[in-house]
Design a protein around this motif. Structure first.
Motif, mmCIF file in Angstrom:
data_model
loop_
_atom_site.group_PDB
_atom_site.id
_atom_site.type_symbol
_atom_site.label_atom_id
_atom_site.label_comp_id
_atom_site.label_asym_id
_atom_site.label_seq_id
_atom_site.Cartn_x
_atom_site.Cartn_y
_atom_site.Cartn_z
ATOM 1 N N THR A 41 76.198 -14.836 98.419
ATOM 2 C CA THR A 41 76.859 -13.354 99.330
ATOM 3 C C THR A 41 76.317 -13.522 100.746
ATOM 4 N N SER A 42 75.426 -14.425 101.015
ATOM 5 C CA SER A 42 75.096 -14.562 102.384
ATOM 6 C C SER A 42 74.238 -15.708 102.552
ATOM 7 N N VAL A 43 74.006 -16.266 103.992
ATOM 8 C CA VAL A 43 73.356 -17.274 104.236
ATOM 9 C C VAL A 43 72.196 -17.069 105.219
ATOM 10 N N HIS A 44 70.867 -17.679 104.793
ATOM 11 C CA HIS A 44 69.838 -17.195 105.819
ATOM 12 C C HIS A 44 69.378 -18.449 106.166
ATOM 13 N N GLU A 45 68.898 -18.679 107.422
ATOM 14 C CA GLU A 45 68.123 -19.584 108.266
ATOM 15 C C GLU A 45 66.731 -19.056 108.589
ATOM 16 N N ALA A 46 65.821 -20.053 108.622
ATOM 17 C CA ALA A 46 64.579 -19.836 108.696
ATOM 18 C C ALA A 46 63.716 -21.145 109.058
ATOM 19 N N ILE A 47 62.753 -21.073 109.845
ATOM 20 C CA ILE A 47 61.807 -22.087 110.255
ATOM 21 C C ILE A 47 60.715 -22.453 109.369
ATOM 22 N N VAL A 48 60.748 -23.583 108.764
ATOM 23 C CA VAL A 48 59.596 -23.743 107.867
ATOM 24 C C VAL A 48 58.897 -25.143 108.323
ATOM 25 N N GLN A 49 57.721 -24.805 108.299
ATOM 26 C CA GLN A 49 56.805 -25.983 108.891
ATOM 27 C C GLN A 49 57.525 -26.474 110.091
ATOM 28 N N GLY A 50 57.885 -25.830 111.096
ATOM 29 C CA GLY A 50 58.543 -26.469 112.290
ATOM 30 C C GLY A 50 59.909 -27.177 112.076
ATOM 31 N N ASP A 51 60.322 -26.936 110.798
ATOM 32 C CA ASP A 51 61.919 -27.634 110.463
ATOM 33 C C ASP A 51 62.774 -26.520 110.117
ATOM 34 N N LYS A 52 63.935 -26.485 110.638
ATOM 35 C CA LYS A 52 64.880 -25.297 110.317
ATOM 36 C C LYS A 52 65.786 -25.593 108.787
ATOM 37 N N LEU B 198 72.042 -7.298 93.363
ATOM 38 C CA LEU B 198 72.125 -6.104 93.506
ATOM 39 C C LEU B 198 73.711 -6.074 93.970
ATOM 40 N N SER B 199 74.280 -6.954 94.616
ATOM 41 C CA SER B 199 75.581 -6.827 95.283
ATOM 42 C C SER B 199 76.680 -6.604 94.330
ATOM 43 N N PRO B 200 77.309 -5.540 94.364
ATOM 44 C CA PRO B 200 78.482 -5.299 93.441
ATOM 45 C C PRO B 200 79.513 -6.550 93.160
ATOM 46 N N SER B 201 79.599 -7.039 94.349
ATOM 47 C CA SER B 201 80.713 -8.432 94.417
ATOM 48 C C SER B 201 80.501 -9.416 93.610
ATOM 49 N N LEU B 202 78.976 -9.655 93.245
ATOM 50 C CA LEU B 202 78.438 -10.806 92.782
ATOM 51 C C LEU B 202 79.092 -11.101 91.442
ATOM 52 N N ARG C 140 80.982 -12.750 84.551
ATOM 53 C CA ARG C 140 79.939 -11.825 83.973
ATOM 54 C C ARG C 140 78.785 -12.517 84.280
ATOM 55 N N SER C 141 78.618 -13.718 84.293
ATOM 56 C CA SER C 141 77.347 -14.361 84.572
ATOM 57 C C SER C 141 77.305 -14.916 85.642
ATOM 58 N N LEU C 142 76.238 -15.559 86.208
ATOM 59 C CA LEU C 142 75.887 -16.394 87.402
ATOM 60 C C LEU C 142 75.136 -17.576 87.111
ATOM 61 N N ASN C 143 75.756 -18.777 87.276
ATOM 62 C CA ASN C 143 75.474 -20.000 86.964
ATOM 63 C C ASN C 143 75.192 -20.681 88.387
ATOM 64 N N VAL C 144 74.227 -20.617 89.068
ATOM 65 C CA VAL C 144 74.294 -21.424 90.585
ATOM 66 C C VAL C 144 74.275 -22.851 89.883
ATOM 67 N N GLN C 145 75.210 -23.612 90.818
ATOM 68 C CA GLN C 145 75.044 -25.058 90.707
ATOM 69 C C GLN C 145 75.108 -25.625 92.040
#
Length: 246
Positions: free
Chosen positions: A135-146, A155-159, A164-169
């Motif tokens: 639904t979105s992409v998030h970028e963050a700095i973790v231990q000095g690495d992007k 909670l997004s209605p479009s998901l 009927r189910s979400l199986n992330v692969q």
């Protein structure tokens, strides 16, 4: 309830057969009303008691706090070695790890999200493919690495519109050049040596390979049942020099 939200994945026989799992309960005081936001007023006994409680907790928070609330946070950490159990393949999915998929969000949750680290090992070529589309992409700095994360907002209605189910692969688009996984900048090793109460010991090595940055570390040790530890024998060595614990 274990019938909705992320709790659906909490299948005991899968969690306890993982490489590592840890459950924790964190309780801490947080300031609800601060004297820095408004002038203090002690016209009622309740406010006097709140101010007294804030003073008693001044060692963990600002003494200017007038009203204190308690925060309860429960965490579950599970590590699956999909590379070894998958016959050398690094592909994984929610169903492969938990034998279950996500069907909806918890009706009581104000936030319910799944984050998948899709940061490529080789920055020149995109090697990772995650499905379905996040639904979105998030970028963050973790231990000095992007780092880049694919975010699935339950909670997004479009998901759940298309399924009927979400199986992330997560799949590798092509074989990796090396079977070794990348080593994090900050990582640790632990082993038990010796025997008995005289020579038995636990050694923990914490490595920071960052060229210039230091990181704060909170070390939580899980001690085997057959070892008896003595705090006065604790030794901390940093860069070859011993640090006396305070």
């Amino acid at each position: 309830s274990l019938q909705a939200g992320l709790a659906v994945l909490l299948k005991a026989e899968r969690l306890f057969h993982s490489s590592y799992h840890s459950q924790a309960v964190h309780i801490r005081p947080i300031c609800r009303v601060s004297a820095r936001l408004r002038a203090p007023s002690f016209n009622t006994p309740e406010k006097k008691s709140e101010a007294f409680l804030a003073t008693c907790l001044s060692f963990v928070q600002d003494a200017s706090c007038l009203a204190v609330s308690w925060e309860l946070r429960q965490t579950l950490t599970v590590v699956f070695d999909s590379f070894s159990s998958g016959q050398g393949k690094k592909d994984w999915s929610l169903f492969r790890m938990f034998s279950r998929t996500l069907t909806d969000a918890c009706p009581l949750a104000s936030q319910s999200k799944v984050y998948v680290d899709i940061s490529p090992k080789n920055k020149e070529n995109e090697l990772l493919e995650v499905t379905p589309a996040p639904t979105s992409v998030h970028e963050a700095i973790v231990q000095g690495d992007k780092r880049t994360y694919a975010v699935y907002d339950l909670l997004s209605p479009s998901l759940f519109n298309t399924s009927r189910s979400l199986n992330v692969q997560l799949k590798w688009m092509r074989p990796q050049d090396s079977s070794e996984l990348p080593i994090p900048i900050l990582h640790a090793q632990r082993y038990v040596s010796g025997y008995g109460l005289q020579t038995g010991e636990i050694r923990t090595l914490i490595h920071n390979t960052h060229p210039y940055r230091a990181f704060p570390v909170i070390l939580l040790e899980t001690v085997p049942w057959y070892l008896r530890l003595y705090v006065h024998t604790l030794t901390i060595i940093t860069k070859g020099k011993e640090n006396k614990p305070s």
